[in-house]
Design an enzyme around this catalytic site. Sequence first.
Site: not given
Length: 302
Positions: A152, A165, A169
């Site tokens: 991401s 997150y 990622k």
Amino acid sequence: MTLDFAGRVAIVTGAGGGLGRQHALALAARGARVLVNDLGGAVDGSGAAAGAAQAVVDEIRAAGGQALANAASVTDFDAVLAMVQQAVDAWGRVDILVNNAGILRDKSFAKMDMQDFRLVVDVHLMGAAYCAKAVWPHMQAQNYGRIVMTTSSTGLYGNFGQANYGAAKLAQVGLMQTLSIEGAKHGIHVNALAPTAATRMTEGLMPEEVLAQLTPESVVPAMLVLAHESAPTRTILCAGAGGFEAAHITLTQGIHLPSGPDTPEQLAARLAEVTARDGEQVPQSGSAQGTLELTKARAALG
């Protein structure tokens, strides 16, 4: 060249909706037999419902394709092993793994509960590692494999409120870097996809007119390129709204400073030279850093 997947067997995790569903549909439409995995939970990872995966399987079969449903949690290694065996029992091999499963539990780091941090890392990172580990011996034995990690822009560049997150990622990129090296002699190519798409995970984060351009379908071509037999390896491909880019982790040429009591002060004074991007390289392995540093050290000694 047509990107044909006839005869290939693919596993797509988190494929009950959004981006994963489009990945599964596209692979099946181009001839792959697809195991559709989805726990069927909410965006935050709570709950479970086997119907999400089955609905996509029904779509694929209605269009004339071959597919199986699986509702394993990617955080359960035994269930992941059974998922891979399900595909092997049905179709004899596994050629492609698309690690797409993920959840969000966004909060600023100051307010984030560490359990939420851990769970997001478990799903994104450990889930990808478990799935890769489960398919690895099959891909080694057949001397062929394609693994697509889903990274991401948050992991690559950061984003407020997504420390968990982002950490997970970018860790997937690190996993990709090493697996691509270890898989090379077995014909296993490992790449990472950084999508920008309107899914359940991005609802409410952007204006509706922007989300309308960020269709999951617009990301799929990048996945197909990374999953195909002609795929590169160790590539971070970015995709969204019809745009395609590549991200690189680079190493600058930097400087050499002799050890001494004022080395920290010298480094602080010359930091702009260290970070200057002229002549930067994309290392082929982690040893490139040490090689560059030793080369500069030897040059300094004359």
